[in-house]
Design a protein around this motif. Structure first.
Motif, PDB file in Angstrom:
ATOM      1  N   UNK A  10       0.849  -1.187   0.000  1.00 44.75           N
ATOM      2  CA  UNK A  10       0.000   0.000   0.000  1.00 44.75           C
ATOM      3  C   UNK A  10       0.884   1.237   0.000  1.00 44.75           C
ATOM      4  N   UNK A  11       0.702   2.118  -0.985  1.00 48.26           N
ATOM      5  CA  UNK A  11       1.557   3.282  -1.152  1.00 48.26           C
ATOM      6  C   UNK A  11       1.362   4.286  -0.023  1.00 48.26           C
ATOM      7  N   UNK A  12       2.484   4.832   0.490  1.00 48.22           N
ATOM      8  CA  UNK A  12       2.427   5.928   1.439  1.00 48.22           C
ATOM      9  C   UNK A  12       2.258   5.531   2.894  1.00 48.22           C
ATOM     10  N   UNK A  13       2.327   4.221   3.205  1.00 51.38           N
ATOM     11  CA  UNK A  13       2.131   3.788   4.591  1.00 51.38           C
ATOM     12  C   UNK A  13       3.434   3.636   5.378  1.00 51.38           C
ATOM     13  N   UNK A  33      -7.801   2.059  -2.392  1.00 49.46           N
ATOM     14  CA  UNK A  33      -8.091   0.885  -1.574  1.00 49.46           C
ATOM     15  C   UNK A  33      -9.284   1.159  -0.663  1.00 49.46           C
ATOM     16  N   UNK A  34      -9.354   2.362  -0.113  1.00 49.03           N
ATOM     17  CA  UNK A  34     -10.477   2.730   0.756  1.00 49.03           C
ATOM     18  C   UNK A  34     -11.785   2.761  -0.016  1.00 49.03           C
ATOM     19  N   UNK A  35     -11.762   3.329  -1.219  1.00 47.28           N
ATOM     20  CA  UNK A  35     -12.979   3.413  -2.037  1.00 47.28           C
ATOM     21  C   UNK A  35     -13.483   2.027  -2.416  1.00 47.28           C
ATOM     22  N   UNK A  36     -12.573   1.166  -2.850  1.00 47.67           N
ATOM     23  CA  UNK A  36     -12.972  -0.191  -3.251  1.00 47.67           C
ATOM     24  C   UNK A  36     -13.436  -0.990  -2.039  1.00 47.67           C
ATOM     25  N   UNK A  37     -12.674  -0.912  -0.952  1.00 47.66           N
ATOM     26  CA  UNK A  37     -13.052  -1.654   0.252  1.00 47.66           C
ATOM     27  C   UNK A  37     -14.388  -1.209   0.808  1.00 47.66           C
ATOM     28  N   UNK A  46      -4.506  -1.703  -8.113  1.00 46.67           N
ATOM     29  CA  UNK A  46      -3.519  -0.651  -8.372  1.00 46.67           C
ATOM     30  C   UNK A  46      -3.669  -0.061  -9.776  1.00 46.67           C
ATOM     31  N   UNK A  47      -4.503  -0.679 -10.639  1.00 45.66           N
ATOM     32  CA  UNK A  47      -4.729  -0.155 -11.993  1.00 45.66           C
ATOM     33  C   UNK A  47      -6.125   0.439 -12.140  1.00 45.66           C
ATOM     34  N   UNK A  48      -6.804   0.679 -11.021  1.00 46.62           N
ATOM     35  CA  UNK A  48      -8.167   1.200 -11.066  1.00 46.62           C
ATOM     36  C   UNK A  48      -8.247   2.633 -10.542  1.00 46.62           C
ATOM     37  N   UNK A  49      -9.113   3.418 -11.172  1.00 48.03           N
ATOM     38  CA  UNK A  49      -9.549   4.700 -10.605  1.00 48.03           C
ATOM     39  C   UNK A  49     -11.011   4.491 -10.224  1.00 48.03           C
ATOM     40  N   UNK A  50     -11.291   4.210  -8.944  1.00 46.45           N
ATOM     41  CA  UNK A  50     -12.665   3.893  -8.541  1.00 46.45           C
ATOM     42  C   UNK A  50     -13.454   5.139  -8.171  1.00 46.45           C
ATOM     43  N   UNK A  51     -14.745   5.128  -8.494  1.00 48.64           N
ATOM     44  CA  UNK A  51     -15.636   6.207  -8.083  1.00 48.64           C
ATOM     45  C   UNK A  51     -16.851   5.583  -7.403  1.00 48.64           C
ATOM     46  N   UNK A  52     -16.966   5.722  -6.083  1.00 45.86           N
ATOM     47  CA  UNK A  52     -18.072   5.088  -5.347  1.00 45.86           C
ATOM     48  C   UNK A  52     -19.416   5.688  -5.724  1.00 45.86           C
TER      49      UNK A  52
END
Length: 332
Positions: A93-96, A143-147, A211-217
């Motif tokens: 996970x990036x930035x952790x 990851x937060x949006x998908x989860x 990691x290849x997705x731009x998710x929009x809830x």
């Protein structure tokens, strides 16, 4: 005072272990009167633990979720597990990295000496192993949006990024319109995060690399569907199309294998790409640090191999064949 503190910790441990406790059973476990048990509950509430009272004949006490993070209680094994998790999570996970390091530092400071010694013995130093297959880390917001969509069962709109992580725009030759999917499962396998979702336009199950997705809830709910086969782990591991793209290596090659795509998908290294050809054949694209490494991985499938490219990989296969022949001696 020491007895009260120990009893409060014991009470907290009990509340963490089960969803709800009757007051009488808590008092019995603690070996005190119900009045004393109530006083200990108030002590924990004073430390910001959100202990709620459940009314009624089947009521009791329950440890809820609070708005702040109060002191936590871990046993020795739990503390070691958290330590290992904090040392390994930043790789996917990036930035952790900085936050995980601070959390590990905080945990270390409050550990008893015996647990700290065990944790320091498990201190991990991440090395780039020769056969390690790297993967890009996932952005925390994605990851937060998908989860969240998986947890709340809300339809998700997703745009797939290019292999290099950039977004194709309308008019580009490789532009793919955004898709509306029902996100059912979030899976981690081979250091990669995958979303198992039902594509509403295609009316089919698909696997996406997070990691290849731009998710929009969205807030549109959906009803659970039965996954083919019912086993999400097997579904991911045996699916040849997981949204993977070849990982960049110094040496990249392809070959046709006399095996079904779902078999090769189960055992191919992370970062490989499997193309389904027919029921008994597939094409595998993979890489390694050397051509001999690519040839060696191909040989592990123990099957017929043809249409090997490029020429460097063909040459490496010949050299390995000569070495193996020399090692085994003349054929009887």
């Amino acid at each position: 005072m020491a007895d009260t503190s120990r009893r409060a910790l014991r009470l907290l441990s009990l509340l963490m272990a089960r969803r709800q406790w009757p007051l009488g059973e808590l008092a019995s476990r603690l070996g005190v009167s119900e009045r004393t048990a109530r006083r200990d509950i108030e002590t924990l509430r004073g430390l910001d633990y959100p202990i709620t009272t459940v009314r009624g004949p089947d009521g009791g006490y329950r440890l809820g979720s609070g708005h702040t993070l109060p002191p936590l209680l871990f046993d020795d094994d739990q503390a070691l597990a958290v330590s290992v998790a904090l040392q390994t999570a930043p790789s996917t996970v990036f930035g952790l990295a900085e936050d995980a390091a601070r959390a590990l530092d905080t945990l270390t400071q409050v550990m008893p000496a015996r647990v700290r010694a065990s944790m320091e013995a498990l201190h991990l130093t991440r090395l780039q192993n020769y056969w390690e297959f790297p993967t890009p880390p996932v952005a925390p917001d994605a990851l937060t949006a998908v989860g969240g969509a998986v947890r709340h069962r809300h339809v998700l709109t997703v745009q797939t990024l290019r292999a290099d992580g950039t977004r194709a725009l309308p008019g580009d030759g490789d532009f793919v319109p955004a898709r509306r999917v029902e996100p059912h499962h979030l899976v981690v396998w081979a250091a990669r995060w995958y979303l198992v979702a039902y594509d509403l336009a295609e009316e089919a199950w698909r696997i996406h690399r997070v990691d290849r997705l731009v998710p929009r809830p969205t807030t549109q709910p959906f009803t659970d569907r039965a996954l083919p086969g019912g086993d999400v782990a097997r579904f991911v591991m045996t699916s040849h199309d997981r949204g993977d793209v070849p990982t960049a290596w110094p040496c990249m090659g392809t070959a046709r294998l006399d095996l079904p795509a779902h078999v090769v998908a189960r055992w191919a290294p992370g970062g490989s790409v499997i193309q389904h050809l027919d029921a008994d054949h597939c094409r595998l694209t993979l890489g390694a640090w050397s051509w001999a490494g690519v040839a060696g991985i191909l040989s592990t499938f123990d099957t017929g191999i043809t249409e090997v490219t490029p020429e460097e990989l063909v040459g490496a296969c010949h050299r390995l064949a000569e070495r193996w022949s020399a090692a085994t001696g003349p054929t009887a």
